[in-house]
Motif scaffolding. Structure first.
Motif, PDB file in Angstrom:
ATOM      1  N   SER A 116     -59.111 -14.627  43.756  1.00 35.99           N
ATOM      2  CA  SER A 116     -58.405 -13.268  43.840  1.00 35.99           C
ATOM      3  C   SER A 116     -58.708 -12.231  42.847  1.00 35.99           C
ATOM      4  CB  SER A 116     -56.914 -13.355  44.209  1.00 35.99           C
ATOM      5  OG  SER A 116     -56.149 -13.548  43.245  1.00 35.99           O
ATOM      6  N   GLU A 216     -58.616  -0.064  34.824  1.00 34.92           N
ATOM      7  CA  GLU A 216     -59.189   0.039  35.684  1.00 34.92           C
ATOM      8  C   GLU A 216     -60.353   1.309  35.408  1.00 34.92           C
ATOM      9  OE1 GLU A 216     -57.345   0.350  39.697  1.00 34.92           O
ATOM     10  OE2 GLU A 216     -55.616   0.418  38.417  1.00 34.92           O
ATOM     11  N   THR A 221     -56.264   2.242  43.672  1.00 35.29           N
ATOM     12  CA  THR A 221     -55.083   2.425  44.562  1.00 35.29           C
ATOM     13  C   THR A 221     -54.136   3.577  44.123  1.00 35.29           C
ATOM     14  OG1 THR A 221     -54.884   0.139  45.142  1.00 35.29           O
ATOM     15  CG2 THR A 221     -53.088   1.444  45.952  1.00 35.29           C
ATOM     16  N   ASP A 249     -60.826  -3.916  34.699  1.00 35.42           N
ATOM     17  CA  ASP A 249     -60.718  -4.443  35.956  1.00 35.42           C
ATOM     18  C   ASP A 249     -61.527  -3.751  36.910  1.00 35.42           C
ATOM     19  OD1 ASP A 249     -59.723  -5.171  38.236  1.00 35.42           O
ATOM     20  OD2 ASP A 249     -57.303  -4.782  37.660  1.00 35.42           O
ATOM     21  N   VAL A 251     -61.873  -4.924  40.135  1.00 38.89           N
ATOM     22  CA  VAL A 251     -61.426  -5.605  41.624  1.00 38.89           C
ATOM     23  C   VAL A 251     -61.874  -4.477  42.536  1.00 38.89           C
ATOM     24  CG1 VAL A 251     -59.604  -6.428  42.841  1.00 38.89           C
ATOM     25  CG2 VAL A 251     -59.965  -7.032  40.562  1.00 38.89           C
ATOM     26  N   ALA A 277     -63.263  -8.643  42.290  1.00 38.74           N
ATOM     27  CA  ALA A 277     -62.943  -9.544  43.542  1.00 38.74           C
ATOM     28  C   ALA A 277     -63.334  -8.947  44.752  1.00 38.74           C
ATOM     29  CB  ALA A 277     -61.592  -9.827  43.362  1.00 38.74           C
ATOM     30  N   SER A 463     -52.730  -2.302  48.749  1.00 39.22           N
ATOM     31  CA  SER A 463     -53.649  -3.177  48.241  1.00 39.22           C
ATOM     32  C   SER A 463     -53.290  -3.556  46.808  1.00 39.22           C
ATOM     33  CB  SER A 463     -55.129  -2.839  48.151  1.00 39.22           C
ATOM     34  OG  SER A 463     -55.051  -1.822  47.321  1.00 39.22           O
TER      35      SER A 463
END
Ligand SMILES: Cc1ncc(COP(=O)(O)O)c(C=O)c1O
Length: 463
Positions: A116, A216, A221, A249, A251, A277, A463
């Motif tokens: 994950s 990020e 999100t 990050d 993801v 991920a 999420s």
């Protein structure tokens, strides 16, 4: 009841809501939709109704649903070798490693596979601490980095609050996000000279013992926040100057979402550690990745690498990632996301011109935010983070529920929507999604929304 008997949709929903936890929500009122099929950019519910998947589920099904090559790779891997412990080499592992060297920012060459985004970040924190011998990790308030102890502690958004102070992760400190539309330190770009990065430098200097800065690259999100061009190179320079690692990050922002294989490419900046991920397998199987520089990798030649999982480098997760990357290349999806960017931007700008409730639209590639405000001058949101975690009815959820009834699913968060369709989306499908949003934005424009919790808010689970 015999398990041979086919469950009705009502039974599926009832059993699920009674026996499972619904994530990130009050359990009361959870009414999950029964999904039975998905293909391309659409999902189908138990009644056969189709919905445009306008946020790729949780911004993760980048290839769209039911890609035959990825499905075949899963089946083939299951037949050949369903499991091997992490101490072994497998063909899928080697093939994926080779492909990652092609698509990741150059210089990231040592890989740890997880299941994950959360545990990819957990691996990053441990690696950064082992490598630097330092403890503190600077994160930013508007961020999400995962749900387990350390990754939720490193999360700036209100999902962290429930764990404080009991479960507060050690050594995480927060700095300001780089958010020019709503600058947390009330500066204006470009006159600010990227003061938010200067403040991170101030923190590093005054804290000491800082192992890493975690960002990020495009905040997902929490509002698809794209930093200005100067931010990431400046942050890289600061980190280098103080011997602090930069962890990206990716993801959500990786895998073509932002019109590049990884968002860091937008600024030509290579982090020391990159976590990802979601799109790595188009979310068909749970796979995460923590990729480090060769220098960090080499450090562990003579130092104990104190990390691992039973499912690390699980062949069933790696083979579909190989197929996903090949499909992304074959279909030129990274290029496609970039090409479609001006189209989405133009459509969303037109939407903003029409609706006074849209304060800002921003994004890259096929990764966009429609940010709602009560007042364009004050930029006051319709709801607050505190209201979100208190389970108060949110305007964006009400609009998302109306859109759902019209056959479009969209992710809603506090006071904005995330527009992030699969990268195979057509212009017509983009228009369909935006037109459906257009249809219901009058609820925000009017600014007088009833306080009834929509039944199907669970379709917009976070999420
Ligand atoms: C930026 C970011 N980091 C980490 C995570 C956690 O990933 P996962 O839900 O796969 O654990 C997410 C999930 O949305 C994310 O968006």
């Amino acid at each position: 009841m015999s398990t041979e008997t086919k469950l009705t949709s009502e039974q599926v929903v009832q059993i699920t809501r009674e026996s499972n936890f619904g994530t990130w929500r009050f359990q009361k009122g959870w009414n999950p939709m029964h999904i039975v099929d998905a293909e391309g950019c659409y999902i189908t519910d138990g009644n056969g109704k189709k919905y445009l998947d306008f946020s790729s589920q949780l911004m993760c099904t980048n290839l769209g649903h039911k890609n035959p090559a990825v499905i075949a790779a899963i089946a083939k891997q299951a037949e050949e070798l369903a499991y091997a412990m992490p101490g072994y080499a497998t063909t899928a592992r080697a093939e994926l490693s080779q492909l990652l060297l092609e698509v990741l920012p150059k210089g990231l060459s040592k890989f740890f596979f997880t299941t994950s985004g959360t545990d990819a970040n957990e691996a990053a924190f441990k690696i950064a601490r082992m490598y630097t011998g330092k403890t503190k990790i600077i994160s930013r308030y508007r961020s999400y980095h995962g749900s387990t102890s350390m990754s939720i502690a490193a999360t700036g958004d209100p999902r962290r609050w429930a764990m404080e102070p009991r479960g507060k992760g050690q050594g995480i400190i927060f700095g300001p996000e780089c958010h020019c539309y709503k600058c947390p330190i009330k500066h204006t770009y470009p006159e600010c000279g990227i003061a938010c990065a200067d403040y991170l430098e101030h923190m590093i200097r005054n804290e000491s013992d800082v192992a890493a800065v975690l960002v990020e690259p495009i905040v997902g999100t929490n509002g698809v926040i794209v930093p200005p061009m100067e931010y990431m190179p400046k942050l890289r320079k600061i980190c280098d100057e103080y011997g602090v690692l930069l962890i990206a990050d990716e993801v959500m922002s990786g895998w073509g979402r932002a019109g590049e294989w990884f968002a860091m490419n937008l600024w030509g900046v290579t982090p020391d550690i990159l976590c990802t991920a979601k799109g790595i397998t188009s979310a068909y199987v749970p796979l995460g990745l923590c990729a480090t520089s060769q220098k960090i990798g080499d450090f562990f030649q003579d130092h104990y690498f104190a990390h691992g999982h039973t499912y690390e480098a699980h062949p069933m997760t790696l083979a579909p990632a190989v197929a996903t990357i090949k499909e992304m290349k074959r279909l030129k999806l990274v290029e496609r996301a970039k090409e479609l960017e001006p189209f989405v931007k133009e459509k969303l700008e037109a939407l903003r011109a029409k609706h006074s409730s849209i304060g800002d639209i921003r994004g890259k590639g096929l990764f966009w935010c429609v940010d709602l405000v009560k007042d364009r001058k004050t930029k006051e949101p319709f709801n607050t983070y505190a209201e979100k975690v208190a389970g108060k009815p949110l305007l964006v959820d009400q609009i998302a529920a109306k859109m759902l009834a019209d056959g479009v699913t969209i992710q809603a968060w506090v006071s904005h929507f995330v527009v992030a369709p699969p990268l195979i989306v057509t212009k017509e499908e983009i228009e369909l999604g935006i037109n459906t949003l257009d249809k219901w934005l009058h609820l925000a424009d009017e600014g007088c929304v009833s306080a009834v919790v929509p039944e199907s808010t669970s379709a917009t689970s976070d999420s």
